[in-house]
Design a protein around this motif. Structure first.
Motif, PDB file in Angstrom:
ATOM      1  N   ALA A  75       0.745  -1.288   0.041  1.00 11.15           N
ATOM      2  CA  ALA A  75       0.088  -0.124   0.036  1.00 11.15           C
ATOM      3  C   ALA A  75       0.862   1.266  -0.142  1.00 11.15           C
ATOM      4  CB  ALA A  75      -1.058   0.003   1.108  1.00 11.15           C
ATOM      5  N   VAL A  76       1.907   1.163   0.807  1.00  6.45           N
ATOM      6  CA  VAL A  76       2.763   2.678   0.842  1.00  6.45           C
ATOM      7  C   VAL A  76       3.919   2.387  -0.024  1.00  6.45           C
ATOM      8  CG1 VAL A  76       2.220   3.007   3.142  1.00  6.45           C
ATOM      9  CG2 VAL A  76       4.340   1.640   2.534  1.00  6.45           C
ATOM     10  N   ASN A  77       3.570   1.331  -0.853  1.00  6.20           N
ATOM     11  CA  ASN A  77       4.969   1.290  -1.902  1.00  6.20           C
ATOM     12  C   ASN A  77       6.356   1.372  -1.503  1.00  6.20           C
ATOM     13  OD1 ASN A  77       5.537   0.984  -4.648  1.00  6.20           O
ATOM     14  ND2 ASN A  77       4.533   2.567  -5.432  1.00  6.20           N
ATOM     15  N   ALA A  78       6.479   0.382  -0.483  1.00  3.91           N
ATOM     16  CA  ALA A  78       7.737   0.372   0.347  1.00  3.91           C
ATOM     17  C   ALA A  78       8.960   0.038  -0.582  1.00  3.91           C
ATOM     18  CB  ALA A  78       7.747  -0.437   1.497  1.00  3.91           C
ATOM     19  N   THR A  79      10.080   0.345  -0.223  1.00  2.00           N
ATOM     20  CA  THR A  79      11.268  -0.102  -1.301  1.00  2.00           C
ATOM     21  C   THR A  79      11.718  -1.779  -0.716  1.00  2.00           C
ATOM     22  OG1 THR A  79      12.558   0.891   0.739  1.00  2.00           O
ATOM     23  CG2 THR A  79      12.550   1.958  -1.596  1.00  2.00           C
ATOM     24  N   VAL A  80      11.479  -1.791   0.443  1.00  2.00           N
ATOM     25  CA  VAL A  80      11.710  -3.261   0.927  1.00  2.00           C
ATOM     26  C   VAL A  80      10.758  -3.607   2.066  1.00  2.00           C
ATOM     27  CG1 VAL A  80      13.700  -2.603   2.274  1.00  2.00           C
ATOM     28  CG2 VAL A  80      13.324  -5.148   1.480  1.00  2.00           C
ATOM     29  N   TYR A  81      10.299  -5.076   2.162  1.00  2.00           N
ATOM     30  CA  TYR A  81       9.612  -5.704   3.095  1.00  2.00           C
ATOM     31  C   TYR A  81      10.629  -6.129   4.232  1.00  2.00           C
ATOM     32  CZ  TYR A  81       6.004  -8.704   5.689  1.00  2.00           C
ATOM     33  OH  TYR A  81       5.450  -9.005   6.735  1.00  2.00           O
ATOM     34  N   GLU A  82      11.100  -6.064   5.292  1.00  2.00           N
ATOM     35  CA  GLU A  82      11.867  -6.640   6.007  1.00  2.00           C
ATOM     36  C   GLU A  82      10.957  -7.555   6.945  1.00  2.00           C
ATOM     37  OE1 GLU A  82      16.007  -4.370   6.321  1.00  2.00           O
ATOM     38  OE2 GLU A  82      14.307  -3.318   7.622  1.00  2.00           O
ATOM     39  N   ASN A  83      11.326  -8.850   6.905  1.00  2.00           N
ATOM     40  CA  ASN A  83      10.402  -9.656   7.947  1.00  2.00           C
ATOM     41  C   ASN A  83      11.432 -10.289   8.825  1.00  2.00           C
ATOM     42  OD1 ASN A  83       9.037 -12.416   8.669  1.00  2.00           O
ATOM     43  ND2 ASN A  83       7.493 -11.370   7.294  1.00  2.00           N
ATOM     44  N   PHE A  84      11.339  -9.741  10.156  1.00  2.00           N
ATOM     45  CA  PHE A  84      12.245 -10.331  11.083  1.00  2.00           C
ATOM     46  C   PHE A  84      12.043 -11.316  11.909  1.00  2.00           C
ATOM     47  CE2 PHE A  84      16.065  -7.540  11.499  1.00  2.00           C
ATOM     48  CZ  PHE A  84      15.754  -6.387  10.378  1.00  2.00           C
ATOM     49  N   THR A  85      12.613 -12.535  11.980  1.00  2.00           N
ATOM     50  CA  THR A  85      12.135 -13.730  12.591  1.00  2.00           C
ATOM     51  C   THR A  85      13.374 -14.113  13.361  1.00  2.00           C
ATOM     52  OG1 THR A  85      11.727 -16.060  12.140  1.00  2.00           O
ATOM     53  CG2 THR A  85      12.549 -14.841  10.195  1.00  2.00           C
ATOM     54  N   ASP A  86      13.698 -15.554  13.655  1.00  2.00           N
ATOM     55  CA  ASP A  86      14.815 -16.103  14.570  1.00  2.00           C
ATOM     56  C   ASP A  86      15.613 -16.957  13.730  1.00  2.00           C
ATOM     57  OD1 ASP A  86      13.067 -18.207  14.362  1.00  2.00           O
ATOM     58  OD2 ASP A  86      12.587 -18.171  16.420  1.00  2.00           O
ATOM     59  N   VAL A  87      15.611 -16.769  12.402  1.00  2.00           N
ATOM     60  CA  VAL A  87      16.669 -17.481  11.629  1.00  2.00           C
ATOM     61  C   VAL A  87      17.676 -16.599  10.987  1.00  2.00           C
ATOM     62  CG1 VAL A  87      15.774 -19.966  11.575  1.00  2.00           C
ATOM     63  CG2 VAL A  87      15.103 -18.000   9.917  1.00  2.00           C
ATOM     64  N   VAL A 145       2.885  -8.249  -2.156  1.00  2.00           N
ATOM     65  CA  VAL A 145       4.205  -7.658  -2.572  1.00  2.00           C
ATOM     66  C   VAL A 145       4.793  -7.939  -3.860  1.00  2.00           C
ATOM     67  CG1 VAL A 145       5.459  -6.679  -0.297  1.00  2.00           C
ATOM     68  CG2 VAL A 145       5.575  -9.257  -1.146  1.00  2.00           C
ATOM     69  N   TYR A 146       4.180  -9.178  -4.251  1.00  2.00           N
ATOM     70  CA  TYR A 146       4.282  -9.838  -5.721  1.00  2.00           C
ATOM     71  C   TYR A 146       3.976  -8.673  -6.845  1.00  2.00           C
ATOM     72  CZ  TYR A 146       3.956 -12.880  -9.528  1.00  2.00           C
ATOM     73  OH  TYR A 146       3.773 -13.512 -10.673  1.00  2.00           O
ATOM     74  N   ARG A 147       2.911  -8.502  -6.527  1.00  2.00           N
ATOM     75  CA  ARG A 147       2.108  -7.582  -7.663  1.00  2.00           C
ATOM     76  C   ARG A 147       2.983  -6.144  -7.819  1.00  2.00           C
ATOM     77  NH1 ARG A 147      -1.404 -10.384  -9.181  1.00  2.00           N
ATOM     78  NH2 ARG A 147      -2.697 -11.724  -7.904  1.00  2.00           N
ATOM     79  N   LYS A 148       3.520  -5.730  -6.619  1.00  2.00           N
ATOM     80  CA  LYS A 148       4.225  -4.455  -6.607  1.00  2.00           C
ATOM     81  C   LYS A 148       5.611  -4.591  -6.877  1.00  2.00           C
ATOM     82  CE  LYS A 148       1.164  -0.799  -5.700  1.00  2.00           C
ATOM     83  NZ  LYS A 148       1.245  -0.122  -4.582  1.00  2.00           N
ATOM     84  N   LYS A 149       6.063  -5.835  -7.060  1.00  2.00           N
ATOM     85  CA  LYS A 149       7.475  -6.334  -7.237  1.00  2.00           C
ATOM     86  C   LYS A 149       8.437  -5.619  -6.006  1.00  2.00           C
ATOM     87  CE  LYS A 149       7.271  -6.392 -12.089  1.00  2.00           C
ATOM     88  NZ  LYS A 149       6.891  -7.638 -12.134  1.00  2.00           N
ATOM     89  N   ILE A 150       7.907  -5.568  -4.844  1.00  2.00           N
ATOM     90  CA  ILE A 150       8.525  -5.167  -3.599  1.00  2.00           C
ATOM     91  C   ILE A 150       9.520  -6.378  -3.052  1.00  2.00           C
ATOM     92  CG2 ILE A 150       8.439  -4.386  -1.193  1.00  2.00           C
ATOM     93  CD1 ILE A 150       5.645  -2.924  -2.349  1.00  2.00           C
ATOM     94  N   ALA A 151      10.726  -6.045  -2.774  1.00  2.00           N
ATOM     95  CA  ALA A 151      11.610  -7.346  -2.524  1.00  2.00           C
ATOM     96  C   ALA A 151      11.272  -7.645  -0.826  1.00  2.00           C
ATOM     97  CB  ALA A 151      12.931  -7.084  -2.502  1.00  2.00           C
ATOM     98  N   VAL A 152      11.321  -8.883  -0.531  1.00  2.00           N
ATOM     99  CA  VAL A 152      10.989  -9.141   0.993  1.00  2.00           C
ATOM    100  C   VAL A 152      12.411  -9.553   1.609  1.00  2.00           C
ATOM    101  CG1 VAL A 152       9.946 -10.671   2.539  1.00  2.00           C
ATOM    102  CG2 VAL A 152       8.740  -9.975   0.376  1.00  2.00           C
ATOM    103  N   ASN A 153      12.874  -9.075   2.657  1.00  2.00           N
ATOM    104  CA  ASN A 153      14.211  -9.475   3.172  1.00  2.00           C
ATOM    105  C   ASN A 153      13.963  -9.986   4.523  1.00  2.00           C
ATOM    106  OD1 ASN A 153      17.223  -7.673   4.394  1.00  2.00           O
ATOM    107  ND2 ASN A 153      16.984  -9.611   3.819  1.00  2.00           N
TER     108      ASN A 153
END
Ligand code: ASP
Length: 453
Positions: free
Chosen positions: A209-221, A265-273
């Motif tokens: 929605a906000v057209n982010a440059t990247v979506y960072e997904n923090f987990t435990d690995v 994010v796929y539709r907007k081609k935003i990378a996921v980290n």
């Protein structure tokens, strides 16, 4: 602008929440933070969402819930104390939960979602409160005010289109936004949650929605690994791969992200980290659009191997099937009528197998389906086999490389495993092998040795 999401283990206690805040504050581009409810602090611990489900069930069954309520409040009390927020913060949670428990909600499913949502909601408020207490400009954002509109499928909601437009305005916020994951509101104003693990989806929707440059997904690995570390010792990390590859891998048992995470994010081609809260120095694994993932030649065409158990095969035979127009449609309609989705349907000229997930097709449904196949389609034979496992060999490079299938089948044969089915998707991102559940570990090890050792 980056949208950052933190999973339950990243918010499990005060210490973890401090790490989260340090990570957020270390990069001024991190403007929107999505939080889960506190997860497990150690093996055998209970997630707050599970505690809330237990609490809600006690209330629904008219059982005494005093202790269950106190257990949840206590988790928040410890967190608040550890963050130096004092007793008020814990009392606030207790009030909130008591109000929810006393609400006059007319349906169990609605009530359950209302209770489950309390986990992320209170966590977001605590995190915002903590950031304020250390002098940072941060606000808790209520999903209703933000316009997070969801379908009214309780416990399994989907995002409504309007949401994207509504959430776009979060881009203009001056303060750091702390957004609770996992739930939104129906058009009628009721709280609705995604399926379990759905905070990943919240983050993805906001990033789109906000057209982010990247979506960072923090987990435990530190990374996503190319095979299940429970089966393969120290599997190789994946530094980057594509949405399609991730989708195939998570379909077959890679539980890194919620299944529906990638679509927005796929539709907007935003990378996921995908990154590690406990080791933020590690660059993590990047999921990128296909055009950004042209691998250098010589690189392994296979990026990962996944496996999942619990499939059923309904094998149908009919002489001259290939000449009978509409046979496939009529066959699949019988599954549709029972509300069972099919996963694969490999076919020969006079036979077709429909593969479904055991959990989607209980015994009674299966019996009605096979009965209808016999009667309505006048087939020669229907055979049901349980205990099928699916192994996915995934990698975009495979389509341009000669000999992958041959190497894979030879490796599986060396492990003395009988392959019951092979299916290469038309996208050529993956090759699927069906084997008996008892053979799945052996096959995985054989394939890993062949392609990665
Ligand atoms: N807290 C929810 C769950 O445990 C949602 C999430 O963590 O993403 O399923």
């Amino acid at each position: 602008m980056k949208v950052v999401k933190f999973g339950g283990s990243s918010l499990a206690d005060a210490n973890q929440i401090r790490k989260v805040c340090d990570i957020v504050l270390s990069d001024s581009k991190r403007r929107i933070v999505v939080v889960s409810a506190p997860g497990k602090r150690f093996d055998g611990d209970v997630k707050v969402t599970d505690m809330l489900i237990e609490l809600a069930n006690k209330k629904l069954n008219n059982e005494d819930y005093t202790e269950a309520l106190e257990n949840v409040v206590d988790r928040y009390r410890q967190i608040a104390k550890g963050l130096g927020l004092g007793e008020d913060a814990a009392n606030f949670v207790k009030h909130d939960l008591t109000d929810r428990l006393n609400s006059k909600i007319d349906s169990n499913a609605k009530f359950m979602d209302f209770m489950k949502a309390a986990g992320e909601d209170n966590t977001a408020k605590l995190v915002a409160g903590y950031l304020n207490s250390i002098g940072e400009k941060a606000v808790y954002m209520n999903p209703k005010d933000a316009g997070m509109l969801l379908s009214n499928e309780y416990g399994n909601a989907r995002v409504l289109k309007q949401t994207y437009e509504n959430l776009a305005k979060l881009r203009d916020m001056d303060e750091l936004v702390i957004f609770p994951g996992f739930f939104g509101y129906s058009v009628d104003g009721e709280v609705v949650t995604f399926s379990r693990g759905g905070s990943d989806v919240t983050g993805s929707v906001i990033a789109a929605a906000v057209n982010a440059t990247v979506y960072e997904n923090f987990t435990d690995v530190d990374y996503v690994f190319c095979a299940n570390p429970k089966v393969i010792k120290e599997p190789k990390p994946i530094s980057y791969f594509t949405y399609e590859e991730m989708r195939e891998l998570s379909y077959a048992g890679f539980n890194v992200l919620h299944e529906e995470t990638l679509e927005p994010v796929y539709r907007k081609k935003i990378a996921v980290n995908i990154r590690n809260t406990n080791n933020p120095q590690s660059p993590g694994t990047l999921i990128v659009p296909a055009e950004r993932a042209d691998r250098v030649s010589g690189e392994n065409p296979v990026v990962g191997i996944a496996a999942d158990k619990g499939f059923i095969t309904v094998h149908v035979e009919k002489y001259m099937m290939n000449r009978e127009i509409g046979f496939g449609r009529r066959l699949l309609t019988l599954f549709e009528k029972e509300g069972v989705s099919y996963e694969h349907a490999p076919s020969g000229i006079d036979s077709i197998s429909v593969i479904v997930k055991e959990k989607n097709c209980p015994k009674d449904k299966l019996e009605r389906i096979t009965e209808a196949i016999r009667k309505e389609l006048e087939v020669d034979d229907v055979v049901v086999e349980h205990g099928l496992a699916i192994i996915m060999l995934v990698g975009r490079g495979m389509s341009k490389t000669v000999g992958i299938a041959s190497r894979a089948t030879t490796a599986i044969a060396r492990a003395s495993v009988n392959i019951r089915m092979i299916n290469q998707g038309s996208s050529e991102v993956s090759i699927m092998f069906g084997v008996h559940e008892d053979d799945v570990e052996k096959s995985l090890i054989a394939l890993y040795d062949e392609f990665f050792r």
